[in-house]
Structure formats: C-alpha cells, structure tokens
Write a protein that holds these residues in place. Structure first.
Motif, short mmCIF file in Angstrom:
data_model
loop_
_atom_site.label_atom_id
_atom_site.label_comp_id
_atom_site.label_asym_id
_atom_site.label_seq_id
_atom_site.Cartn_x
_atom_site.Cartn_y
_atom_site.Cartn_z
N MET A 1 -20.02 -5.75 -16.58
CA MET A 1 -18.78 -5.10 -16.92
C MET A 1 -17.64 -6.12 -16.85
N THR A 2 -16.77 -6.09 -17.81
CA THR A 2 -15.64 -7.00 -17.88
C THR A 2 -14.52 -6.53 -16.97
N TRP A 3 -14.00 -7.45 -16.16
CA TRP A 3 -12.88 -7.12 -15.26
C TRP A 3 -11.60 -7.00 -16.07
N THR A 4 -10.78 -6.03 -15.73
CA THR A 4 -9.44 -5.93 -16.29
C THR A 4 -8.45 -5.78 -15.14
N ALA A 5 -7.28 -6.34 -15.34
CA ALA A 5 -6.23 -6.25 -14.32
C ALA A 5 -5.86 -4.79 -14.11
N PRO A 6 -5.77 -4.36 -12.86
CA PRO A 6 -5.50 -2.95 -12.57
C PRO A 6 -4.07 -2.54 -12.89
N GLU A 7 -3.89 -1.24 -13.04
CA GLU A 7 -2.54 -0.69 -13.18
C GLU A 7 -1.80 -0.92 -11.87
N VAL A 8 -0.51 -1.10 -11.94
CA VAL A 8 0.32 -1.37 -10.78
C VAL A 8 1.46 -0.37 -10.75
N THR A 9 1.66 0.23 -9.59
CA THR A 9 2.79 1.13 -9.41
C THR A 9 3.96 0.33 -8.87
N ARG A 10 5.03 0.32 -9.61
CA ARG A 10 6.23 -0.39 -9.15
C ARG A 10 7.17 0.64 -8.53
N THR A 11 7.51 0.37 -7.29
CA THR A 11 8.45 1.26 -6.61
C THR A 11 9.78 0.55 -6.51
N SER A 12 10.82 1.27 -6.84
CA SER A 12 12.14 0.66 -6.73
C SER A 12 12.65 0.87 -5.31
N GLY A 13 13.34 -0.13 -4.83
CA GLY A 13 13.89 -0.06 -3.48
C GLY A 13 15.23 0.65 -3.48
N SER A 14 15.77 0.76 -2.31
CA SER A 14 17.07 1.40 -2.12
C SER A 14 18.17 0.54 -2.75
N LEU A 15 19.15 1.20 -3.30
CA LEU A 15 20.30 0.52 -3.88
C LEU A 15 21.44 0.38 -2.87
N VAL A 16 21.25 0.93 -1.67
CA VAL A 16 22.30 0.88 -0.64
C VAL A 16 21.75 0.43 0.71
N ALA A 17 20.62 -0.23 0.70
CA ALA A 17 19.95 -0.64 1.94
C ALA A 17 20.69 -1.80 2.61
N ASP A 18 20.27 -2.10 3.84
CA ASP A 18 20.79 -3.29 4.49
C ASP A 18 20.19 -4.52 3.81
N GLU A 19 20.70 -5.69 4.19
CA GLU A 19 20.32 -6.92 3.52
C GLU A 19 18.81 -7.17 3.53
N ARG A 20 18.17 -7.02 4.66
CA ARG A 20 16.74 -7.32 4.75
C ARG A 20 15.92 -6.38 3.87
N GLU A 21 16.20 -5.10 3.94
CA GLU A 21 15.46 -4.14 3.12
C GLU A 21 15.71 -4.39 1.64
N MET A 22 16.93 -4.76 1.30
CA MET A 22 17.26 -5.05 -0.10
C MET A 22 16.48 -6.27 -0.59
N LEU A 23 16.49 -7.35 0.19
CA LEU A 23 15.79 -8.57 -0.23
C LEU A 23 14.28 -8.36 -0.32
N THR A 24 13.69 -7.75 0.69
CA THR A 24 12.24 -7.54 0.66
C THR A 24 11.87 -6.52 -0.42
N GLY A 25 12.72 -5.54 -0.64
CA GLY A 25 12.47 -4.54 -1.69
C GLY A 25 12.50 -5.14 -3.08
N TYR A 26 13.51 -5.97 -3.35
CA TYR A 26 13.59 -6.60 -4.66
C TYR A 26 12.46 -7.60 -4.87
N LEU A 27 12.09 -8.33 -3.84
CA LEU A 27 10.96 -9.25 -3.97
C LEU A 27 9.69 -8.47 -4.28
N ALA A 28 9.46 -7.37 -3.58
CA ALA A 28 8.27 -6.54 -3.85
C ALA A 28 8.29 -6.01 -5.27
#
Length: 171
Positions: A1-28
């Motif tokens: 069976m041929t491998w295919t790249a799986p579907e990915v769920t992209r979750t958007s982060g908070s638009l009003v989070a603190d700096e750390r949550e914003m940076l890690t959220g956007y990177l994710a």
C-alpha cells in the motif's frame, strides 16, 4: 500500500493570549499549515519539483524544517550534541536534494517528532532564557519569532509547489 501524508487539523490559537501562548500557538499553527499543504499526497508527489529551476519540493520542505527544528531548539537552545540529520558529504542542500520518495513517511514522522521534542524542551523554561551562538546571545523568544517566520516563508513556497503537483490552492 502506498503511503500518503495524513490529513492535519489546524487549530487557531487565541487572538488575545499572553505572549507565550501567542508565540507557541502561532508556531503550532504554521507547523500544521505546512503539513496541511502535504495532506493526501504520496511520497512520489511530495518529491515532485514543480517550480523549475528551483529544487523546492514538499518533501524537501518537510526535511528542511525537521533540520531547522532540531538545530534551533535541540542543538542551539538545549545544547544537545547530535549527529547531522543529513549526510554533510552530500552538500548543504541535502535536505532538499537527496530525496527518496519511498522514505517520505519516515521524513514526515521525523518532522513531527522534532516538533514534539522542541515543545518538550521549551515547555518549562522562560522565553527570556538565552544561549550563545556565533558569539551572539539569543533568547528563546527570538527562536519562536524566527521559526514562525521560517514556517511562514516555506508555507508560501509550499502553496506554489502544491498547486504545481495537483492544482490544489488555498487553505
């Protein structure tokens, strides 16, 4: 069976989070965006060059970002001594040029694992923590900003390459 790249769920982060949550959220979000551009494609499709004369392929971008994750988070920030991810004898662009479509699943898994390891390393440290590289002091905050920029640039490249592979465009 041929491998295919799986579907990915992209979750958007908070638009009003603190700096750390914003940076890690956007990177994710950007990490998932690159993988989203690869979803449903086989190793052969991921290795297709569609924007000549460039050596860019989706598989090359996956391999490159795995290397970048490792270098910035594990080697530079955490100070881990690791063997090169790709054979240095094959040149500085081996991540883009030494492709084997039959190993696409392993290359994809390597990127996912490098992201997980990076997240594990930074989970309990401050954005103000620093390291020295090339005689310059860098903060973890800067690494996050650099990585967001790196993923944003390469996700744009992935849009062009993906459209050339199968015509898919947009998010």
């Amino acid at each position: 069976m041929t491998w295919t790249a799986p579907e990915v769920t992209r979750t958007s982060g908070s638009l009003v989070a603190d700096e750390r949550e914003m940076l890690t959220g956007y990177l994710a979000w950007f990490r998932n965006s690159l993988l989203h551009k690869c979803a449903g494609l086989t190793g052969e499709q991921l290795a297709q060059q569609t924007v000549r004369p460039s050596n860019l392929t989706l598989l090359g971008l996956i391999r490159h970002m795995a290397k970048v994750e490792r270098v910035w988070f594990r080697e530079r920030f955490a100070g881990q001594s690791l063997d090169p991810m790709y054979d240095p004898a094959k040149g500085k662009d081996a991540d883009f040029e030494d492709l084997d479509p039959s190993r696409a699943a392993e290359d994809y898994a390597r990127l996912v694992e490098e992201c997980r390891l990076a997240d594990e390393i930074v989970a309990t440290v401050s954005l103000d923590d620093t390291f020295v590289h090339g005689g310059e002091e860098f903060s973890l905050r800067l690494i996050h900003l650099h990585m967001i920029g790196e993923y944003a640039r390469h996700t744009g490249h992935a849009d062009l390459v993906r459209e050339g592979v199968d015509g898919a465009t947009g998010w």
